[in-house]
Design a protein around this motif. Structure first.
Motif, PDB file in Angstrom:
ATOM      1  N   VAL A 248       5.151  -8.327  -3.623  1.00 33.17           N
ATOM      2  CA  VAL A 248       3.786  -7.519  -4.204  1.00 33.17           C
ATOM      3  C   VAL A 248       4.076  -8.309  -5.448  1.00 33.17           C
ATOM      4  CG1 VAL A 248       3.793  -5.203  -5.167  1.00 33.17           C
ATOM      5  CG2 VAL A 248       3.985  -5.595  -3.114  1.00 33.17           C
ATOM      6  N   VAL A 249       5.105  -8.920  -5.621  1.00 33.34           N
ATOM      7  CA  VAL A 249       5.742  -9.458  -7.381  1.00 33.34           C
ATOM      8  C   VAL A 249       5.647 -10.550  -7.116  1.00 33.34           C
ATOM      9  CG1 VAL A 249       7.578 -10.516  -8.461  1.00 33.34           C
ATOM     10  CG2 VAL A 249       7.075  -8.106  -8.058  1.00 33.34           C
ATOM     11  N   ALA A 250       5.019 -11.083  -5.494  1.00 37.36           N
ATOM     12  CA  ALA A 250       4.380 -12.745  -5.322  1.00 37.36           C
ATOM     13  C   ALA A 250       2.970 -12.734  -5.602  1.00 37.36           C
ATOM     14  CB  ALA A 250       5.046 -12.701  -4.216  1.00 37.36           C
ATOM     15  N   ASP A 251       2.545 -12.180  -4.608  1.00 35.29           N
ATOM     16  CA  ASP A 251       1.411 -12.230  -4.336  1.00 35.29           C
ATOM     17  C   ASP A 251       0.595 -10.119  -4.730  1.00 35.29           C
ATOM     18  OD1 ASP A 251      -1.307 -12.791  -4.454  1.00 35.29           O
ATOM     19  OD2 ASP A 251      -1.364 -13.441  -2.374  1.00 35.29           O
ATOM     20  N   PRO A 252       0.195 -10.154  -6.126  1.00 35.59           N
ATOM     21  CA  PRO A 252       0.079  -8.325  -5.641  1.00 35.59           C
ATOM     22  C   PRO A 252      -1.519  -8.521  -5.563  1.00 35.59           C
ATOM     23  CG  PRO A 252      -0.204  -9.312  -8.550  1.00 35.59           C
ATOM     24  CD  PRO A 252       0.860 -10.625  -7.112  1.00 35.59           C
ATOM     25  N   TYR A 253      -2.656  -9.230  -5.257  1.00 36.79           N
ATOM     26  CA  TYR A 253      -4.115  -9.454  -5.467  1.00 36.79           C
ATOM     27  C   TYR A 253      -4.588  -8.299  -4.200  1.00 36.79           C
ATOM     28  CZ  TYR A 253      -3.610 -11.442  -9.870  1.00 36.79           C
ATOM     29  OH  TYR A 253      -3.444 -11.489 -11.342  1.00 36.79           O
ATOM     30  N   PRO A 254      -3.982  -9.192  -2.871  1.00 38.04           N
ATOM     31  CA  PRO A 254      -3.755  -8.124  -1.914  1.00 38.04           C
ATOM     32  C   PRO A 254      -3.337  -6.982  -1.757  1.00 38.04           C
ATOM     33  CG  PRO A 254      -3.240 -10.129  -1.405  1.00 38.04           C
ATOM     34  CD  PRO A 254      -2.517 -10.053  -2.275  1.00 38.04           C
ATOM     35  N   HIS A 255      -3.090  -5.915  -2.024  1.00 40.29           N
ATOM     36  CA  HIS A 255      -2.160  -4.888  -2.117  1.00 40.29           C
ATOM     37  C   HIS A 255      -2.922  -3.761  -3.330  1.00 40.29           C
ATOM     38  CE1 HIS A 255       1.603  -5.828   0.243  1.00 40.29           C
ATOM     39  NE2 HIS A 255       0.993  -7.602  -0.671  1.00 40.29           N
ATOM     40  N   LEU A 256      -3.191  -4.784  -4.149  1.00 42.25           N
ATOM     41  CA  LEU A 256      -4.392  -3.947  -5.025  1.00 42.25           C
ATOM     42  C   LEU A 256      -5.662  -3.552  -4.633  1.00 42.25           C
ATOM     43  CD1 LEU A 256      -2.762  -5.827  -8.480  1.00 42.25           C
ATOM     44  CD2 LEU A 256      -2.294  -3.240  -7.853  1.00 42.25           C
ATOM     45  N   ALA A 257      -5.970  -4.807  -4.565  1.00 42.15           N
ATOM     46  CA  ALA A 257      -7.025  -4.445  -3.308  1.00 42.15           C
ATOM     47  C   ALA A 257      -7.185  -3.275  -2.703  1.00 42.15           C
ATOM     48  CB  ALA A 257      -7.729  -5.832  -2.703  1.00 42.15           C
ATOM     49  N   ALA A 258      -6.535  -3.605  -1.688  1.00 41.31           N
ATOM     50  CA  ALA A 258      -6.310  -1.971  -0.978  1.00 41.31           C
ATOM     51  C   ALA A 258      -6.355  -0.795  -1.499  1.00 41.31           C
ATOM     52  CB  ALA A 258      -5.058  -2.190   0.479  1.00 41.31           C
ATOM     53  N   LEU A 259      -5.429  -1.117  -2.892  1.00 44.77           N
ATOM     54  CA  LEU A 259      -5.579   0.225  -3.162  1.00 44.77           C
ATOM     55  C   LEU A 259      -6.678   0.545  -3.706  1.00 44.77           C
ATOM     56  CD1 LEU A 259      -4.006   2.703  -3.879  1.00 44.77           C
ATOM     57  CD2 LEU A 259      -3.121   1.647  -5.825  1.00 44.77           C
ATOM     58  N   ARG A 260      -7.400  -0.314  -4.451  1.00 42.82           N
ATOM     59  CA  ARG A 260      -9.168   0.325  -5.197  1.00 42.82           C
ATOM     60  C   ARG A 260     -10.007   0.165  -4.533  1.00 42.82           C
ATOM     61  NH1 ARG A 260      -9.204  -5.181  -7.548  1.00 42.82           N
ATOM     62  NH2 ARG A 260     -10.157  -5.833  -5.555  1.00 42.82           N
ATOM     63  N   SER A 261      -9.596   0.358  -2.851  1.00 44.28           N
ATOM     64  CA  SER A 261     -10.613   0.522  -1.965  1.00 44.28           C
ATOM     65  C   SER A 261     -10.492   1.858  -1.048  1.00 44.28           C
ATOM     66  CB  SER A 261     -10.791  -0.568  -0.612  1.00 44.28           C
ATOM     67  OG  SER A 261     -10.927  -2.076  -1.288  1.00 44.28           O
ATOM     68  N   ALA A 262      -9.224   1.949  -1.189  1.00 45.76           N
ATOM     69  CA  ALA A 262      -9.196   3.249  -0.666  1.00 45.76           C
ATOM     70  C   ALA A 262      -9.091   4.413  -2.047  1.00 45.76           C
ATOM     71  CB  ALA A 262      -7.171   3.798  -0.226  1.00 45.76           C
ATOM     72  N   SER A 263      -9.504   4.059  -3.075  1.00 45.89           N
ATOM     73  CA  SER A 263      -9.784   4.619  -4.374  1.00 45.89           C
ATOM     74  C   SER A 263      -9.180   4.008  -5.469  1.00 45.89           C
ATOM     75  CB  SER A 263      -8.396   5.913  -4.249  1.00 45.89           C
ATOM     76  OG  SER A 263      -9.598   6.994  -5.478  1.00 45.89           O
ATOM     77  N   PRO A 264      -9.782   3.813  -7.020  1.00 45.36           N
ATOM     78  CA  PRO A 264      -9.832   3.199  -7.812  1.00 45.36           C
ATOM     79  C   PRO A 264      -8.989   3.928  -8.546  1.00 45.36           C
ATOM     80  CG  PRO A 264     -11.967   3.887  -7.684  1.00 45.36           C
ATOM     81  CD  PRO A 264     -12.033   4.274  -6.401  1.00 45.36           C
ATOM     82  N   LEU A 265      -9.105   5.166  -8.557  1.00 40.98           N
ATOM     83  CA  LEU A 265      -8.098   5.551  -9.159  1.00 40.98           C
ATOM     84  C   LEU A 265      -6.990   6.969  -8.383  1.00 40.98           C
ATOM     85  CD1 LEU A 265      -7.291   6.473 -12.079  1.00 40.98           C
ATOM     86  CD2 LEU A 265      -8.380   7.793 -11.990  1.00 40.98           C
ATOM     87  N   ALA A 266      -5.809   6.248  -8.360  1.00 39.61           N
ATOM     88  CA  ALA A 266      -5.045   6.807  -7.267  1.00 39.61           C
ATOM     89  C   ALA A 266      -3.457   7.451  -7.735  1.00 39.61           C
ATOM     90  CB  ALA A 266      -4.797   6.076  -5.957  1.00 39.61           C
ATOM     91  N   TRP A 267      -2.944   8.622  -7.161  1.00 40.86           N
ATOM     92  CA  TRP A 267      -2.196   9.297  -8.199  1.00 40.86           C
ATOM     93  C   TRP A 267      -0.454   8.393  -7.104  1.00 40.86           C
ATOM     94  CZ3 TRP A 267       0.661  11.985 -11.324  1.00 40.86           C
ATOM     95  CH2 TRP A 267       1.696  12.286 -11.615  1.00 40.86           C
ATOM     96  N   HIS A 268       0.493   8.306  -8.280  1.00 38.91           N
ATOM     97  CA  HIS A 268       1.581   7.108  -7.459  1.00 38.91           C
ATOM     98  C   HIS A 268       2.839   8.079  -7.493  1.00 38.91           C
ATOM     99  CE1 HIS A 268       5.517   4.501  -6.191  1.00 38.91           C
ATOM    100  NE2 HIS A 268       4.286   3.720  -6.092  1.00 38.91           N
ATOM    101  N   SER A 269       3.241   9.171  -6.919  1.00 42.33           N
ATOM    102  CA  SER A 269       4.036  10.092  -7.403  1.00 42.33           C
ATOM    103  C   SER A 269       5.060   9.540  -7.064  1.00 42.33           C
ATOM    104  CB  SER A 269       4.534  10.760  -5.947  1.00 42.33           C
ATOM    105  OG  SER A 269       5.256  10.341  -4.780  1.00 42.33           O
TER     106      SER A 269
END
Length: 407
Positions: free
Chosen positions: A27-48
């Motif tokens: 994720v640190v090396a290339d966060p953008y695919p991971h962030l895009a996946a999270l944004r597609s799921a929900s642009p505001l999401a809870w991280h417990s």
């Protein structure tokens, strides 16, 4: 006590957010695919695991930064006797203050900034940049170590009037303090941050005392003299402001330069830019800041009941704007993963938004423009030889970026 809100759309953003590990090397090396996946799921999401809502959409991140019901609520570190200087350096800074204190501090600091300090620096930045370039080899070189990292320290030191013989420690102090903003800091990092805070504060206090007795034409002298009627910066506020200028100014400039240059030089069919054209250069700098943002996470705390992006927050709930994710939101930026130096408009959030919009943004933009133009005047066609990322998520940058003139 933070609560896990019950708002869970069908895509299950709770589960999606928990899958995002900001300490994962991938994720640190290339966060953008991971962030895009999270944004597609929900642009505001809870991280417990983090105990925070993560805003990955541009609209949601912008709302987090602008909504006055959300604030920068600084919690002092404990034991407070050990963290005393570190704590007040933050509590008395613009970045970690809220109105009415923030309004007062920003007015005083902006008044000092508004006396032409940024504008007068342009020729001096070019002179400093040219001096650093003169020491670089004609073959391959680390553009960060030899150019992008020392330049912001020299510029901020020039702005504050730090004597040349006393500038060596500034970068070390800054790097130790900002390491505290990462999610994977260690006890050793914490010890270094405490020590750096005490040394940095003591140095600025002494320098400010000298300026009070014998003012110069630098920003620190104007901060010492800054007044709004009978109001003026306290001793702690003055020191906190100077420390913040170096910490934020250095990190944003170095990482903005390194990230952006890497994005541009490694872009498929690298787009050409005439850096002698002021407008083209300004657009290039904005794309540097958007495409691979130097700051990725900026946190807020709900001060009163608030609704953001369909999620209800209660006082004490925390929400973080993920700026790098917002700056690649396809709802706002066409083909967001492509580096496009002609992108206009470019409403990125790299400098934040709302009342905490970076007060040093004009200086950062000027520094990036001048340093780029000066570098490319000497080396008009560079290529990346080696790139080594820093192992950090929040302050995203490179440890090494070795470049070479193309044959």
């Amino acid at each position: 006590m933070l609560r896990q809100a019950a708002v869970v759309p069908p895509e299950n953003p709770v589960a999606a957010a928990d899958l995002l590990d900001l300490t994962d090397p991938a994720v640190v090396a290339d966060p953008y695919p991971h962030l895009a996946a999270l944004r597609s799921a929900s642009p505001l999401a809870w991280h417990s695991g983090m105990g925070v809502w993560l805003a990955t959409g541009h609209a949601e991140a912008g709302a987090v930064l602008r909504d006055r019901r959300l604030g920068r609520v600084f919690g002092p570190r404990s034991p407070e006797a050990d963290w005393d200087t570190f704590n007040w350096l933050h509590a008395d800074s613009i970045l970690d203050s809220e109105p009415p204190k923030h309004t007062r501090l920003r007015r005083l600091v902006a008044g000092a900034f508004g006396r032409g300090h940024v504008q007068r620096l342009a020729p001096r930045i070019e002179e400093l940049a040219a001096g650093l370039l003169a020491d670089l080899p004609s073959g391959e070189f680390d553009v960060l170590e030899g150019y992008a990292e020392p330049l912001p320290v020299l510029v901020i030191a020039e702005l504050l009037g730090v004597p040349e013989s006393e500038r060596d420690d500034l970068r070390r102090w800054s790097q130790a303090i900002v390491r505290m903003y990462e999610v994977d800091r260690t006890p050793d990092h914490e010890a270094q941050a405490r020590s750096a805070s005490a040394e940095f504060a003591a140095y600025v206090e002494e320098l400010a005392a000298q300026r009070a007795k014998a003012p110069g034409d630098d920003l620190l002298s104007d901060l010492v003299q800054a007044r709004d009627g009978s109001d003026r910066l306290s001793a702690h506020e003055l020191v906190a402001t100077a420390v913040l200028l170096l910490n934020a100014g250095h990190e944003a400039s170095v990482n903005g330069f390194g990230n952006g240059l890497h994005s541009w030089l490694t872009a498929p069919e690298r787009p050409q830019v005439d850096v002698t054209d002021d407008a083209a250069l300004a657009r290039l700098v904005e794309e540097f800041l958007r495409h691979d943002s130097p700051l990725h996470l900026f946190e807020r705390t709900a001060k009163e009941p608030t609704d953001i992006g369909g999620v209800h927050l209660e006082p004490g709930d925390k929400v973080a704007a993920l700026l790098g994710a917002a700056n690649r939101d396809p709802a706002v930026f066409a083909d967001p993963d492509r580096f496009d130096p002609t992108r206009d408009p470019n409403p990125h959030l790299a400098f934040g938004a709302g009342i905490h919009f970076c007060i040093g943004a004009p200086l950062a933009r000027l520094e990036l423009e001048v340093s780029l133009r000066t570098l490319l005047a000497r080396f008009p066609d560079l290529e990346v030889v080696q790139a080594q990322r820093r192992p950090t998520f929040v302050l995203r940058g490179f440890e090494r970026l070795v470049v070479s003139p193309r044959a």
